[in-house]
Design an enzyme around this catalytic site. Structure first.
Site, PDB file in Angstrom:
ATOM      1  CB  CYS A  84       2.512 -30.033 106.601  1.00 32.79           C
ATOM      2  SG  CYS A  84       2.973 -30.972 108.307  1.00 32.79           S
ATOM      3  CD  GLU A  85       7.267 -31.270 101.589  1.00 29.79           C
ATOM      4  OE1 GLU A  85       6.602 -31.784 100.319  1.00 29.79           O
ATOM      5  OE2 GLU A  85       8.593 -31.030 101.080  1.00 29.79           O
ATOM      6  CG  HIS A  86       7.589 -30.407 106.858  1.00 27.96           C
ATOM      7  ND1 HIS A  86       7.204 -29.458 107.272  1.00 27.96           N
ATOM      8  CD2 HIS A  86       8.959 -30.520 106.207  1.00 27.96           C
ATOM      9  CE1 HIS A  86       8.329 -28.460 106.346  1.00 27.96           C
ATOM     10  NE2 HIS A  86       8.759 -29.295 106.325  1.00 27.96           N
ATOM     11  CG  HIS A  87       5.052 -32.846 111.619  1.00 30.26           C
ATOM     12  ND1 HIS A  87       5.154 -31.223 111.422  1.00 30.26           N
ATOM     13  CD2 HIS A  87       6.228 -32.843 112.944  1.00 30.26           C
ATOM     14  CE1 HIS A  87       6.309 -30.932 111.049  1.00 30.26           C
ATOM     15  NE2 HIS A  87       6.649 -31.945 112.634  1.00 30.26           N
ATOM     16  CD  GLN A 127       0.058 -21.392 103.895  1.00 32.54           C
ATOM     17  OE1 GLN A 127      -0.117 -22.016 104.815  1.00 32.54           O
ATOM     18  NE2 GLN A 127      -0.570 -20.660 103.699  1.00 32.54           N
ATOM     19  CG  HIS A 155       0.519 -24.866 108.800  1.00 32.11           C
ATOM     20  ND1 HIS A 155       1.066 -26.096 107.612  1.00 32.11           N
ATOM     21  CD2 HIS A 155       0.034 -24.111 108.221  1.00 32.11           C
ATOM     22  CE1 HIS A 155       1.299 -24.965 106.833  1.00 32.11           C
ATOM     23  NE2 HIS A 155       0.551 -24.305 106.806  1.00 32.11           N
ATOM     24  CB  CYS A 157       2.937 -29.736 112.107  1.00 29.37           C
ATOM     25  SG  CYS A 157       2.392 -28.724 111.076  1.00 29.37           S
TER      26      CYS A 157
HETATM   27  N1  LIG Z   1       7.804 -23.280 106.174  1.00 26.60           N
HETATM   28  C1  LIG Z   1       6.736 -24.472 106.159  1.00 26.60           C
HETATM   29  N2  LIG Z   1       7.180 -24.622 107.342  1.00 26.60           N
HETATM   30  C2  LIG Z   1       6.474 -25.882 107.343  1.00 26.60           C
HETATM   31  C3  LIG Z   1       4.526 -26.312 106.818  1.00 26.60           C
HETATM   32  N3  LIG Z   1       4.000 -27.316 107.091  1.00 26.60           N
HETATM   33  C4  LIG Z   1       5.199 -27.344 108.404  1.00 26.60           C
HETATM   34  N4  LIG Z   1       6.095 -26.363 108.504  1.00 26.60           N
HETATM   35  C5  LIG Z   1       7.437 -26.670 109.534  1.00 26.60           C
HETATM   36  O1  LIG Z   1       8.004 -27.550 109.399  1.00 26.60           O
HETATM   37  C6  LIG Z   1       9.023 -27.619 109.730  1.00 26.60           C
HETATM   38  C7  LIG Z   1      10.229 -29.148 110.079  1.00 26.60           C
HETATM   39  O2  LIG Z   1      10.904 -28.706 111.656  1.00 26.60           O
HETATM   40  P1  LIG Z   1      11.748 -29.643 111.844  1.00 26.60           P
HETATM   41  O3  LIG Z   1      12.819 -29.021 113.421  1.00 26.60           O
HETATM   42  O4  LIG Z   1      11.949 -30.114 110.536  1.00 26.60           O
HETATM   43  O5  LIG Z   1      10.615 -30.873 112.933  1.00 26.60           O
HETATM   44  P2  LIG Z   1       9.772 -30.621 114.944  1.00 26.60           P
HETATM   45  O6  LIG Z   1      10.654 -31.318 115.180  1.00 26.60           O
HETATM   46  O7  LIG Z   1       8.741 -31.647 114.283  1.00 26.60           O
HETATM   47  O8  LIG Z   1      10.131 -29.276 115.095  1.00 26.60           O
HETATM   48  P3  LIG Z   1       8.359 -27.600 115.714  1.00 26.60           P
HETATM   49  O9  LIG Z   1       7.386 -28.438 114.843  1.00 26.60           O
HETATM   50  O10 LIG Z   1       9.507 -27.308 115.780  1.00 26.60           O
HETATM   51  O11 LIG Z   1       8.449 -29.008 116.771  1.00 26.60           O
HETATM   52  C8  LIG Z   1       7.911 -26.850 111.487  1.00 26.60           C
HETATM   53  O12 LIG Z   1       9.365 -25.985 111.347  1.00 26.60           O
HETATM   54  C9  LIG Z   1       7.197 -26.933 110.781  1.00 26.60           C
HETATM   55  O13 LIG Z   1       6.120 -25.554 111.545  1.00 26.60           O
HETATM   56  C10 LIG Z   1       4.642 -25.241 105.654  1.00 26.60           C
HETATM   57  O14 LIG Z   1       3.502 -25.488 104.619  1.00 26.60           O
HETATM   58  N5  LIG Z   1       5.607 -24.032 105.345  1.00 26.60           N
HETATM   59 ZN   LIG Z   2       3.835 -30.199 109.892  1.00 24.81          ZN
END
Ligand SMILES: Nc1nc2c(ncn2[C@@H]2O[C@H](COP(=O)(O)OP(=O)(O)OP(=O)(O)O)[C@@H](O)[C@H]2O)c(=O)[nH]1
Ligand SMILES: [Zn+2]
Length: 196
Positions: A84-87, A127, A155, A157
């Site tokens: 995932c590009e977020h974490h 995704q 996921h 994360c």
């Molecule tokens: N729509 C979507 N969200 C994703 C995917 N992979 C990870 N995420 C979400 O990306 C979001 C990033 O949210 P942020 O609030 O910016 O980051 P965060 O504080 O680490 O969020 P939490 O995971 O809720 O602790 C999270 O809700 C993850 O669950 C994906 O493939 N699609």
């Molecule tokens: Zn993530």
């Protein structure tokens, strides 16, 4: 990264420096025996995990055959592993990909569907985008009448950190062409995909 491939090689020394910094930042000793080669290992691992950034997905679908088949071709349970590009944590599951060939009846090799998943998955992803990219490329390169892509993933994360909910599965779909326009065709394909 949603566009075409990135030119050039992965900068391994740069990743190594960054990983060493992370180890220091979390309070580890990057020079201790067990960690001394870790930055180099992680650099090689990332080069592999993000190899899809350096591949042009259009090149995957260059082999097509004439088959005079104008009905559904569906490959189910293709393994998906991405980050995932977020974490930058993994998400993992399966892809189900179906298409109906266009009027010219051209089909592609079955393995090419899995290769397409691989190219797009080996990039920082969400995704939803992974699902649409697969559907869009198949639709355009095969000149298909319809494409359906469904991904079911877990996921890390959401499991290892943050909300910590193990086992939640995220299902995404992308439907194009005939599957978008005709509810009956879409329902038939969906029942083959999830009705098992
Ligand atoms: N729509 C979507 N969200 C994703 C995917 N992979 C990870 N995420 C979400 O990306 C979001 C990033 O949210 P942020 O609030 O910016 O980051 P965060 O504080 O680490 O969020 P939490 O995971 O809720 O602790 C999270 O809700 C993850 O669950 C994906 O493939 N699609
Ligand atoms: Zn993530």
């Amino acid at each position: 990264m949603t566009g075409g491939p990135v030119e050039g090689a992965v900068d391994l020394p740069r990743i190594e420096r960054a990983v060493r910094e992370i180890l220091l930042a979390v309070g580890e000793d990057p020079d201790r025996d067990g960690l001394i080669r870790t930055p180099a290992r992680v650099a090689r691992a990332y080069a592999e995990l993000f190899a899809g950034l350096r591949v042009d997905p259009e090149q995957v679908l260059t082999t097509t055959f004439e088959a005079d088949h104008d009905e559904l071709v569906l490959v189910r349970d293709i393994e998906v592993m991405s980050l995932c590009e977020h974490h930058l944590l993994p998400f993992k599951g399966v892809a189900h990909i179906g298409y109906i060939p266009g009027p010219d009846g051209r089909i592609t090799g079955l393995s090419k569907l899995a290769r397409l998943v691989e190219v797009y998955a080996r990039r920082p992803q969400v995704q939803e985008r992974l699902t649409s990219q697969i559907a869009d490329l198949l639709m355009s390169k095969l000149v298909a009448s319809g494409v359906i892509a469904v991904l079911e993933c877990e996921h890390m994360c959401m499991e290892m950190r943050g909300i910590r909910k193990a086992g939640a599965r995220t299902i995404t779909s992308a439907v194009r062409g005939l599957f978008k326009d005709q509810a009956k065709s879409r329902a038939e394909a969906m029942s083959l995909i999830i009705g098992r």
